[in-house]
Design an enzyme around this catalytic site. Sequence first.
Site, PDB file in Angstrom:
ATOM      1  N   LYS A 148       0.855  -1.191   0.000  1.00  0.00           N
ATOM      2  CA  LYS A 148       0.000   0.000   0.000  1.00  0.00           C
ATOM      3  C   LYS A 148       0.894   1.245   0.000  1.00  0.00           C
ATOM      4  CE  LYS A 148      -3.845  -2.427   0.501  1.00  0.00           C
ATOM      5  NZ  LYS A 148      -5.023  -2.434  -0.385  1.00  0.00           N
ATOM      6  N   LYS A 174       2.093  -9.296  -1.267  1.00  0.00           N
ATOM      7  CA  LYS A 174       1.426  -9.417  -2.558  1.00  0.00           C
ATOM      8  C   LYS A 174       1.157  -8.067  -3.206  1.00  0.00           C
ATOM      9  CE  LYS A 174      -3.325 -10.119  -2.771  1.00  0.00           C
ATOM     10  NZ  LYS A 174      -3.680  -8.732  -2.980  1.00  0.00           N
ATOM     11  N   ASP A 176      -1.272  -5.494  -5.203  1.00  0.00           N
ATOM     12  CA  ASP A 176      -2.699  -5.257  -5.068  1.00  0.00           C
ATOM     13  C   ASP A 176      -3.406  -5.690  -6.362  1.00  0.00           C
ATOM     14  OD1 ASP A 176      -3.804  -2.850  -2.715  1.00  0.00           O
ATOM     15  OD2 ASP A 176      -4.952  -4.476  -3.638  1.00  0.00           O
ATOM     16  N   GLU A 177      -4.712  -5.871  -6.277  1.00  0.00           N
ATOM     17  CA  GLU A 177      -5.456  -6.452  -7.403  1.00  0.00           C
ATOM     18  C   GLU A 177      -5.413  -5.572  -8.646  1.00  0.00           C
ATOM     19  OE1 GLU A 177      -8.255  -3.737  -5.349  1.00  0.00           O
ATOM     20  OE2 GLU A 177      -6.914  -5.338  -4.666  1.00  0.00           O
ATOM     21  N   HIS A 264      -7.367 -13.777  -6.430  1.00  0.00           N
ATOM     22  CA  HIS A 264      -8.055 -12.606  -5.894  1.00  0.00           C
ATOM     23  C   HIS A 264      -9.441 -12.582  -6.536  1.00  0.00           C
ATOM     24  CE1 HIS A 264      -9.046  -8.541  -4.704  1.00  0.00           C
ATOM     25  NE2 HIS A 264      -7.949  -8.498  -3.976  1.00  0.00           N
ATOM     26  N   LYS A 304     -13.274  -4.942   6.815  1.00  0.00           N
ATOM     27  CA  LYS A 304     -14.034  -3.878   6.159  1.00  0.00           C
ATOM     28  C   LYS A 304     -15.039  -4.373   5.133  1.00  0.00           C
ATOM     29  CE  LYS A 304     -10.708  -2.936   2.423  1.00  0.00           C
ATOM     30  NZ  LYS A 304      -9.639  -2.033   1.899  1.00  0.00           N
TER      31      LYS A 304
END
Length: 408
Positions: A148, A174, A176-177, A264, A304
Amino acid sequence: MRYIDFIDRDYEPRETDLLCRFRLEPLDQPFDVIAGGVAAESSVGTWTELSTEKPYMADKAAKVYRIEGDVIDIAYPIELFEPGNMPNVLSSVAGNVFGLEDVRNLRLNDITFPEELVKSFKGPRYGIKEVRDVTRIKGRPLVGTIIKPKLGLNTEDHARVAYEAWSGGCDVVKDDENLSSQRFNPFEERVVQTLEAGDRAESETGERKVYLVNVTAELEEMKRRAQYVEDHGGRYMMIDILTTGWSSLQTMRDAGYKLIIHAHRAGHAAFTRSPVHGISMVVLARVARLIGVDQLHVGTAVGKMSETEEEVRANIAACKEPMHGVRPVLPVASGGLHAGMVPDLMRIFGVDAVIQAGGGIHGHPDGTAKGATAMRQAVDAVLGGYTLKEYSKDHVELARALTKWKAA
Ligand code: CAP
Ligand code: MG
């Protein structure tokens, strides 16, 4: 055949039938008629009787063999499907039926594949045990992070953040998508630099460190990227399975890369979120497992995202329960997680899981490395039978995380 002719409550499903459980809400016509309509339109029938029907087709018609409240069970003869062709199966049982005007709402909640169809797919190359062999992690969840911010970091910063996460205690880092090969962080450079950072952290910590590289792209490009990762010593590839599609996923699995497939599910909630219309995550998990992913996001119940504990437990079961010898898939807990949630996550998932946090690690008050350490400490606390509060007394990284996210 008329819609109503697809109802047969006396029918005993055969071992070779594919079984689907739907929740149905007709618009305004009798329930049985529309239930029959769902069976008709998802097998051999249409809205009116056909002059072209042949007697030899009768045994190919799907049958509604059980109706309980708004839940219908339909048995599909195996002859309806082409073995090894998942888009074909889904174009029948999860195709046009969702758009019928006579259906106000329809949700495919579960699917049971017969052995012959199961055997026509490869299933996971690795599965839980083999993933543990590759990562050399026994008896605890894999702890991971997502780099991130999800987009925007240049390659040097991406690799540096990855190194810090691994050094602090993450097993898994990993992409991110939505990170693929954007100009600010091109794929090949990123793979080389981040794998190097992983090797450095591995030799310094003595722990195996794995990088889940997002190879999601057009199929031929995806194959080229997977080969690139393998050629550079990578152990994993990550695929956004819903945006690339089932046939691409199958091609990537069947291509025989030695890479562990991390799936994912970006976009799943467009199918799974509504409790009355769409396709459940349980169904998506069974399909992904059959095609052959090794790890799959299944929700958290505490983070979340929207899933309940009951839904997450059902998703976990779909990954692990017996399925004609198909290897179990390692469930992935992800989405708004931090160290304070680890006890609940291990209560729900047990030790067979990847617990990954993006904001929950890179948002730690003392930075990424300490954030990773706090996650490992939380896992150690649970394994040691301590409460997080007790354990945080002499584990400052955990204490800082609990304070920040008010989990103390
Ligand atoms: C989590 C994440 C994952 C979600 C996917 C994100 O980041 O990277 O993609 O977990 O959802 O982009 O939101 P944070 P799911 O840890 O910072 O929340 O696992 O439900 O498919
Ligand atoms: Mg993400």
